[in-house]
Motif scaffolding. Structure first.
Motif, mmCIF file in Angstrom:
data_model
loop_
_atom_site.group_PDB
_atom_site.id
_atom_site.type_symbol
_atom_site.label_atom_id
_atom_site.label_comp_id
_atom_site.label_asym_id
_atom_site.label_seq_id
_atom_site.Cartn_x
_atom_site.Cartn_y
_atom_site.Cartn_z
ATOM 1 N N SER A 62 0.840 -1.193 0.000
ATOM 2 C CA SER A 62 0.000 0.000 0.000
ATOM 3 C C SER A 62 0.873 1.241 0.000
ATOM 4 O O SER A 62 2.055 1.187 0.325
ATOM 5 N N ARG A 64 2.553 4.572 1.197
ATOM 6 C CA ARG A 64 2.985 4.913 2.554
ATOM 7 C C ARG A 64 2.071 5.945 3.187
ATOM 8 O O ARG A 64 1.882 5.962 4.399
ATOM 9 N N ASP A 66 -0.966 6.032 3.325
ATOM 10 C CA ASP A 66 -2.060 5.388 4.034
ATOM 11 C C ASP A 66 -1.656 4.984 5.448
ATOM 12 O O ASP A 66 -2.508 4.807 6.318
ATOM 13 N N ASN A 67 -0.340 4.807 5.687
ATOM 14 C CA ASN A 67 0.131 4.278 6.969
ATOM 15 C C ASN A 67 0.960 5.275 7.775
ATOM 16 O O ASN A 67 1.546 4.896 8.789
ATOM 17 N N VAL A 70 0.159 5.547 11.590
ATOM 18 C CA VAL A 70 0.490 4.317 12.317
ATOM 19 C C VAL A 70 2.004 4.176 12.466
ATOM 20 O O VAL A 70 2.525 3.911 13.565
ATOM 21 N N GLU A 71 2.737 4.355 11.360
ATOM 22 C CA GLU A 71 4.192 4.218 11.404
ATOM 23 C C GLU A 71 4.819 5.309 12.264
ATOM 24 O O GLU A 71 5.791 5.052 12.987
ATOM 25 N N HIS A 185 11.272 2.599 10.035
ATOM 26 C CA HIS A 185 10.091 3.402 9.729
ATOM 27 C C HIS A 185 10.394 4.541 8.757
ATOM 28 O O HIS A 185 9.481 5.101 8.158
#
Length: 206
Positions: A62, A64, A66-67, A70-71, A185
């Motif tokens: 996906s 990055r 989108d995350n 979270v990351e 990350h």
């Protein structure tokens, strides 16, 4: 004679119309087939198969973006756990701090140097003190770059006879950097500072 010519002309127009209809239909089918093929290839590229314990597990790639929240939160949590988790062992302290400093800029290095110069780590070792941290929450603002964050946590300072509890609030910003084994990350903490670090209470050990 004229009737035959008229019939031939009508038949020719009919055949021509039918032929054009077939050509248009074939073109539509070809375009649809090409589109579905590209779509299928694109979906296949987003799939990753991981072999674990003899089983093939399917994972999806996906973007990055989108995350990022979270990351980013996990990056901040990891840094604080490494920086503030201490045991009365010089090797353990150096290992944790070294890993933590890969995740932040010189603002964290300056705080470490100040603590070391003031004898904080020597006191941890000589007093057989352990320190743990519990992250309550991490707030990330991704509306503007670099991303600002605030970390809310509690520290437990474990001594032979007591456990001191402290409140900890820090803040800073996150900048994108290349991912590596030391920084999986791909973030770097900048302008890190402690906003609050006050005593909550002391609990006697039995």
């Amino acid at each position: 004679m004229f009737t035959k010519m008229k019939n031939i002309d009508s038949a020719f127009r009919y055949v021509r119309g039918f032929t054009m209809l077939v050509i248009v239909g074939c073109s539509v089918i070809c375009c649809y087939t090409v589109y579905k093929s590209f779509e299928s290839v694109s979906q296949t590229r987003d799939k990753v198969y991981i072999l674990a314990n003899g089983k093939a597990l399917e994972a999806y790639a996906s973007d990055r973006r989108d995350n990022v929240p979270v990351e980013a939160r996990d990056h901040v949590r990891t840094f604080h756990k490494l920086f503030f988790t201490l045991d009365p062992d010089d090797k353990v302290i150096k290992t944790n701090i070294t890993k933590a400093l890969y995740l932040a800029d010189d603002s964290a290095k300056r705080i470490y140097d100040d603590l070391k110069e003031n004898g904080f780590y020597s006191g941890i070792i000589s007093g057989n003190i352990s320190q743990t941290i519990q992250i309550d929450s991490v707030a990330i603002d991704i509306k503007e770059y670099p991303y600002r964050f605030s970390c809310y946590a509690r520290q437990n300072i474990i001594r032979t006879t007591s456990i001191s509890k402290r409140n900890l609030i820090t803040r800073g910003s996150l900048r994108n950097v290349s991912r590596s084994d030391n920084n999986p990350h791909g973030f770097l903490i900048e302008r890190w500072e402690t906003i609050e670090n006050g005593d909550i209470g002391v609990e006697n050990r039995k």
